[in-house]
Design a protein around this motif. Sequence first.
Motif, PDB file in Angstrom:
ATOM      1  N   MET A  95      41.296 -40.608  53.642  1.00 30.99           N
ATOM      2  CA  MET A  95      42.708 -40.674  53.230  1.00 30.99           C
ATOM      3  C   MET A  95      42.712 -40.682  51.710  1.00 30.99           C
ATOM      4  O   MET A  95      42.517 -41.729  51.085  1.00 30.99           O
ATOM      5  CB  MET A  95      43.396 -41.918  53.791  1.00 30.99           C
ATOM      6  N   ASN A  96      42.885 -39.510  51.129  1.00 31.22           N
ATOM      7  CA  ASN A  96      42.770 -39.344  49.686  1.00 31.22           C
ATOM      8  C   ASN A  96      44.162 -39.380  49.060  1.00 31.22           C
ATOM      9  O   ASN A  96      44.854 -38.369  49.011  1.00 31.22           O
ATOM     10  CB  ASN A  96      42.045 -38.019  49.376  1.00 31.22           C
ATOM     11  N   PHE A  97      44.568 -40.570  48.609  1.00 36.46           N
ATOM     12  CA  PHE A  97      45.898 -40.801  48.045  1.00 36.46           C
ATOM     13  C   PHE A  97      47.000 -40.454  49.056  1.00 36.46           C
ATOM     14  O   PHE A  97      47.950 -39.741  48.752  1.00 36.46           O
ATOM     15  CB  PHE A  97      46.074 -40.013  46.734  1.00 36.46           C
ATOM     16  N   THR A  98      46.832 -40.987  50.258  1.00 32.84           N
ATOM     17  CA  THR A  98      47.765 -40.750  51.365  1.00 32.84           C
ATOM     18  C   THR A  98      48.454 -42.027  51.814  1.00 32.84           C
ATOM     19  O   THR A  98      49.664 -42.045  52.034  1.00 32.84           O
ATOM     20  CB  THR A  98      47.018 -40.130  52.564  1.00 32.84           C
ATOM     21  N   LEU A  99      47.683 -43.114  51.951  1.00 31.64           N
ATOM     22  CA  LEU A  99      48.240 -44.356  52.501  1.00 31.64           C
ATOM     23  C   LEU A  99      49.411 -44.860  51.663  1.00 31.64           C
ATOM     24  O   LEU A  99      50.354 -45.459  52.192  1.00 31.64           O
ATOM     25  CB  LEU A  99      47.156 -45.421  52.592  1.00 31.64           C
ATOM     26  N   GLN A 100      49.388 -44.615  50.366  1.00 28.36           N
ATOM     27  CA  GLN A 100      50.453 -45.099  49.482  1.00 28.36           C
ATOM     28  C   GLN A 100      51.805 -44.466  49.766  1.00 28.36           C
ATOM     29  O   GLN A 100      52.839 -44.978  49.336  1.00 28.36           O
ATOM     30  CB  GLN A 100      50.053 -44.858  48.022  1.00 28.36           C
ATOM     31  N   PHE A 101      51.814 -43.366  50.529  1.00 24.51           N
ATOM     32  CA  PHE A 101      53.069 -42.722  50.918  1.00 24.51           C
ATOM     33  C   PHE A 101      53.516 -43.118  52.328  1.00 24.51           C
ATOM     34  O   PHE A 101      54.572 -42.690  52.791  1.00 24.51           O
ATOM     35  CB  PHE A 101      52.940 -41.203  50.827  1.00 24.51           C
ATOM     36  N   ALA A 131      28.603 -39.083  58.227  1.00 29.58           N
ATOM     37  CA  ALA A 131      29.002 -38.187  59.315  1.00 29.58           C
ATOM     38  C   ALA A 131      27.922 -38.128  60.384  1.00 29.58           C
ATOM     39  O   ALA A 131      26.722 -38.154  60.076  1.00 29.58           O
ATOM     40  CB  ALA A 131      29.285 -36.796  58.766  1.00 29.58           C
ATOM     41  N   GLN A 132      28.352 -38.050  61.627  1.00 29.80           N
ATOM     42  CA  GLN A 132      27.442 -38.026  62.764  1.00 29.80           C
ATOM     43  C   GLN A 132      27.644 -36.752  63.572  1.00 29.80           C
ATOM     44  O   GLN A 132      28.749 -36.216  63.640  1.00 29.80           O
ATOM     45  CB  GLN A 132      27.693 -39.235  63.664  1.00 29.80           C
ATOM     46  N   SER A 133      26.558 -36.281  64.181  1.00 24.77           N
ATOM     47  CA  SER A 133      26.689 -35.164  65.121  1.00 24.77           C
ATOM     48  C   SER A 133      27.567 -35.582  66.292  1.00 24.77           C
ATOM     49  O   SER A 133      27.713 -36.766  66.589  1.00 24.77           O
ATOM     50  CB  SER A 133      25.308 -34.733  65.621  1.00 24.77           C
ATOM     51  N   HIS A 134      28.164 -34.603  66.948  1.00 21.67           N
ATOM     52  CA  HIS A 134      29.026 -34.843  68.109  1.00 21.67           C
ATOM     53  C   HIS A 134      30.190 -35.775  67.738  1.00 21.67           C
ATOM     54  O   HIS A 134      30.464 -36.763  68.433  1.00 21.67           O
ATOM     55  CB  HIS A 134      28.221 -35.423  69.274  1.00 21.67           C
ATOM     56  N   SER A 135      30.839 -35.464  66.627  1.00 22.94           N
ATOM     57  CA  SER A 135      31.962 -36.304  66.210  1.00 22.94           C
ATOM     58  C   SER A 135      33.015 -35.461  65.486  1.00 22.94           C
ATOM     59  O   SER A 135      32.776 -34.299  65.137  1.00 22.94           O
ATOM     60  CB  SER A 135      31.486 -37.429  65.284  1.00 22.94           C
ATOM     61  N   ASN A 136      34.159 -36.089  65.265  1.00 27.13           N
ATOM     62  CA  ASN A 136      35.240 -35.475  64.494  1.00 27.13           C
ATOM     63  C   ASN A 136      35.311 -36.121  63.112  1.00 27.13           C
ATOM     64  O   ASN A 136      35.079 -37.327  62.966  1.00 27.13           O
ATOM     65  CB  ASN A 136      36.582 -35.665  65.204  1.00 27.13           C
ATOM     66  N   LEU A 137      35.625 -35.318  62.121  1.00 26.19           N
ATOM     67  CA  LEU A 137      35.882 -35.802  60.774  1.00 26.19           C
ATOM     68  C   LEU A 137      37.344 -35.501  60.459  1.00 26.19           C
ATOM     69  O   LEU A 137      37.802 -34.374  60.661  1.00 26.19           O
ATOM     70  CB  LEU A 137      34.978 -35.107  59.752  1.00 26.19           C
ATOM     71  N   TYR A 138      38.054 -36.483  59.970  1.00 22.77           N
ATOM     72  CA  TYR A 138      39.489 -36.309  59.716  1.00 22.77           C
ATOM     73  C   TYR A 138      39.797 -36.421  58.224  1.00 22.77           C
ATOM     74  O   TYR A 138      39.250 -37.286  57.527  1.00 22.77           O
ATOM     75  CB  TYR A 138      40.290 -37.383  60.460  1.00 22.77           C
ATOM     76  N   ASP A 139      40.688 -35.549  57.773  1.00 23.62           N
ATOM     77  CA  ASP A 139      41.266 -35.643  56.430  1.00 23.62           C
ATOM     78  C   ASP A 139      42.764 -35.841  56.634  1.00 23.62           C
ATOM     79  O   ASP A 139      43.495 -34.882  56.902  1.00 23.62           O
ATOM     80  CB  ASP A 139      40.972 -34.371  55.625  1.00 23.62           C
ATOM     81  N   LEU A 140      43.203 -37.089  56.533  1.00 26.01           N
ATOM     82  CA  LEU A 140      44.596 -37.428  56.821  1.00 26.01           C
ATOM     83  C   LEU A 140      45.428 -37.347  55.545  1.00 26.01           C
ATOM     84  O   LEU A 140      45.166 -38.058  54.580  1.00 26.01           O
ATOM     85  CB  LEU A 140      44.676 -38.834  57.421  1.00 26.01           C
ATOM     86  N   GLY A 141      46.431 -36.476  55.580  1.00 22.47           N
ATOM     87  CA  GLY A 141      47.177 -36.163  54.374  1.00 22.47           C
ATOM     88  C   GLY A 141      46.380 -35.175  53.543  1.00 22.47           C
ATOM     89  O   GLY A 141      46.128 -35.376  52.358  1.00 22.47           O
ATOM     90  N   CYS A 142      45.974 -34.081  54.168  1.00 20.56           N
ATOM     91  CA  CYS A 142      44.977 -33.173  53.580  1.00 20.56           C
ATOM     92  C   CYS A 142      45.516 -32.330  52.432  1.00 20.56           C
ATOM     93  O   CYS A 142      44.729 -31.735  51.693  1.00 20.56           O
ATOM     94  CB  CYS A 142      44.383 -32.275  54.655  1.00 20.56           C
ATOM     95  N   SER A 143      46.834 -32.238  52.264  1.00 21.81           N
ATOM     96  CA  SER A 143      47.463 -31.401  51.236  1.00 21.81           C
ATOM     97  C   SER A 143      46.839 -29.999  51.235  1.00 21.81           C
ATOM     98  O   SER A 143      46.856 -29.334  52.256  1.00 21.81           O
ATOM     99  CB  SER A 143      47.429 -32.078  49.861  1.00 21.81           C
TER     100      SER A 143
END
Length: 243
Positions: free
Chosen positions: A132-138, A54-66
Amino acid sequence: MSKKDAIFAEPLPQVSDFVFDQNVVEVFPDMINRSVPGYQSILQGIGQLTKRFAQSHSNLYDLGCSLGAATLAMRQHVSHLEQVQIIGIDNSSAMVERCQLHLQGYRSTVPVSIRCEDILHSELSEASVVTMNFTLQFVPPEQRQPLLQRIYDSLKPGGALLLSEKFRSNSPSMNELLVDIHHEFKRANGYSELEIAQKRAAIENVMRIDTLETHHQRLQQVGFSQSQVWFQCYNFAALIAVK
């Protein structure tokens, strides 16, 4: 405290396709811990890898966050950074509503927003870590590479994609072995033969799994310089791809 997963405990006249509805929300923590070997270890690794990339001045994404388990794992490791925010996205309104309530119970200086959107159409920008924590498979198979391309394009140099997936083996006999020992894992966690069979029937049309070779090839094709499995248990694996 989540309820015990008993969604498939009784015989169903017709097994419908699996959906992440309110019934699943109520039992989801129990369901995933009893169904996914190494799940807690994967969450710990997501936190550690987020801290590293992770870097400063950035976004962190959780895609399919449940319900936000990976979101929380990320959040706990980035409080030392400046101007970083976490964005969790899920297309299940029931999941998003419960996730928002869940996150309110954890204090942190790191801002988090949870959005009810389809990740195929969500805006991604200035990212340093995407999970993407067990998301792409859907995701429909034909949409996977375009989605990964958008993720790659959104990442800053040195950014990372953390991808956890159930996978299949190229070898039919090895694949059968992996499936069998996964079912043994579920039996050991209290699932009956009926539950295992009905859950498998419910999910087979909505979860299409790839081989690890396919994952690595696809990641390379969209531009990632390197990818590596950092955790594997049976037919479940977590990969990291670095831009």
